[in-house]
Design a protein around this motif. Sequence first.
Motif, PDB file in Angstrom:
ATOM      1  N   UNK A 159      14.677  -5.350  30.659  1.00 41.02           N
ATOM      2  CA  UNK A 159      14.553  -6.431  31.641  1.00 41.02           C
ATOM      3  C   UNK A 159      15.877  -7.192  31.700  1.00 41.02           C
ATOM      4  N   UNK A 160      16.310  -7.546  32.901  1.00 40.17           N
ATOM      5  CA  UNK A 160      17.472  -8.424  33.075  1.00 40.17           C
ATOM      6  C   UNK A 160      16.974  -9.600  33.912  1.00 40.17           C
ATOM      7  N   UNK A 161      16.556 -10.654  33.207  1.00 40.56           N
ATOM      8  CA  UNK A 161      15.913 -11.754  33.899  1.00 40.56           C
ATOM      9  C   UNK A 161      14.536 -11.334  34.379  1.00 40.56           C
ATOM     10  N   UNK A 162      13.922 -12.154  35.279  1.00 35.59           N
ATOM     11  CA  UNK A 162      12.537 -11.900  35.666  1.00 35.59           C
ATOM     12  C   UNK A 162      12.405 -11.104  36.956  1.00 35.59           C
ATOM     13  N   UNK A 163      13.537 -10.707  37.553  1.00 34.38           N
ATOM     14  CA  UNK A 163      13.444 -10.011  38.837  1.00 34.38           C
ATOM     15  C   UNK A 163      14.332  -8.772  38.905  1.00 34.38           C
ATOM     16  N   UNK A 214      16.828  -4.195  41.192  1.00 40.13           N
ATOM     17  CA  UNK A 214      16.230  -5.501  41.517  1.00 40.13           C
ATOM     18  C   UNK A 214      14.895  -5.255  42.182  1.00 40.13           C
ATOM     19  N   UNK A 215      13.889  -6.026  41.779  1.00 39.08           N
ATOM     20  CA  UNK A 215      12.564  -5.803  42.357  1.00 39.08           C
ATOM     21  C   UNK A 215      11.886  -7.131  42.674  1.00 39.08           C
ATOM     22  N   UNK A 258       9.305  -9.426  41.987  1.00 37.35           N
ATOM     23  CA  UNK A 258       8.401  -9.609  40.860  1.00 37.35           C
ATOM     24  C   UNK A 258       7.132 -10.348  41.271  1.00 37.35           C
ATOM     25  N   UNK A 307       6.985  -4.934  35.942  1.00 37.83           N
ATOM     26  CA  UNK A 307       8.046  -4.225  35.219  1.00 37.83           C
ATOM     27  C   UNK A 307       7.548  -2.854  34.747  1.00 37.83           C
TER      28      UNK A 307
END
Lengths: 219, 300
Positions: free
Chosen positions: A16-20, A66-67, A69, A74
């Motif tokens: 994970x790289x941050x929440x998004x 990038x997704x 969220x 994830x």
Amino acid sequence: MAGQISISHDRPMIQALGDSALVVRFGNRLDDVANRRAVAFARAAQQAKMGGVIEVVPSLVSVLVRYDSSSTRFADIAGEIRLIVHGLGQDSEGREHLVRVRFDGADLAEVCETLALSRERFAARHNEAPLRVLATGFAPGFIYCGFHGEGMVVPRRSAVRPVVPAGAVLFAAGQTAIAATDIPTGWHVIGRSDLRNFELGASPPTAVRAGDTIRFETW
Amino acid sequence: MAARIRIDRSGPITSVQDSGRFGQLELGISASGPMDRVAFGEAGPLAGDGAGAGIEFSMLGIAFSVLEGEVSVGWAGGQFAVAVNETAQAWPGNGLLRAGDQLTILPGPAGNYGYVRFAGELDIAPVLGSRATNLRARIGGLGGRVLEAGDEIGILGNGAVPLVDDVAEVVEGPIRFIWGLHAEIFSDAVRQMFVTERFRVTSMMDRMGVRLRDEAGVFGTAGILSLVSDPVVCGDIQVLGDGTPIVLGRDHQPTGGYPRIGTVISADLDRFFQLRPNSEVAFAPVRLEHAQALLRGGTV
């Protein structure tokens, strides 16, 4: 140490790289195989159009995904990523570009001295084999190309030059990089090229992408 | 054209912003967009049209005059002092400005960034689908640069009736983050101190990043070697070789080789960027699922 985490080129690490966003990593060091896998995965993932994925961006040995969220988990994307990695075939064929270089940079003499090569011999060694575009994206249109053979490796400079112009040809760490905008750099400036890889009027604004091949010719 | 304005005075990092230029990282262009997205989002409906680009101004405020036409204007973000023709107005707030009117925004008690938005769209050609200024790539807005006194901007369309939205609740407390890409290269002791000690926001801040002062010496000066470059996102907390932590902003570099101990969660970025120099800041780790639940509007 990150180097102790086991990653193989076939089983990348998904973090994970941050929440998004998340990062799919094919190696902890820059090497040719990890770079090829990262670029091939990025192209496959871009074509796969995974649900909830907003952007897929290749880097040197890792890929940013990038997704959204608010709609996507994830774990679901990680599962789809593993399927894509499993199905990866050979490298996708990139395009080939010819870049002409005038070897007259401010650091050329120092680089030649370090490598114990004449300017002519350095230029010949520099141009002798085509290089792969390893990555883009450090700055608009900026490209890293590699790898030069043994005897063509110098470390970065200790001081940063506050600005080099678009087209500047930079050299360090067994790679040649080309600036597409005015940027600061800690690499050696060995010359200038006719490549302008960031034209806002063009679509897309950059002609050279990661995975392409560059042949160099003395200008 | 509905109106034309002229900037009379502007602070150091005043720029045109919209919601951002997403999808261009492979070209080497980060998304930009407002440092405080919530405040930008509040100013739009106050103007009567939540859609158009607006102006982000910094701590010193801004002043502009309406040269021709009339336009509804909304303002929000931080806490500034605002006047129309020297008559004080509420903050956040809105007003209808006509030719000859001047809006003056002066420094106030809180916040680094404020926003003015208009009923209508700025008459500026989009670059790669967005009017947002990216000061690192030098594109978007007015020639990719900050706004200066004398700049003129047209506003198209006549907008709609102002709407007053619910003002977002301000969350207090530590800045929440998710452990980062390189958290494992920091020792357990450093990671522990990172969440128990306090840091201080410095004046070395811009749209690319905010430097923190590590008064407790959490990271020491023992340089961690730089790593192979990896993708970077807004909110990444990177630690330089000399131990200085930097939280990366909306105009962040697209890739970077410094180790990143964590990434500030999306829900806390806006209030973090509004922290003024010298503010104390504490970081609290949260799980990914928690951060994502906050984005979905749930409470955890």
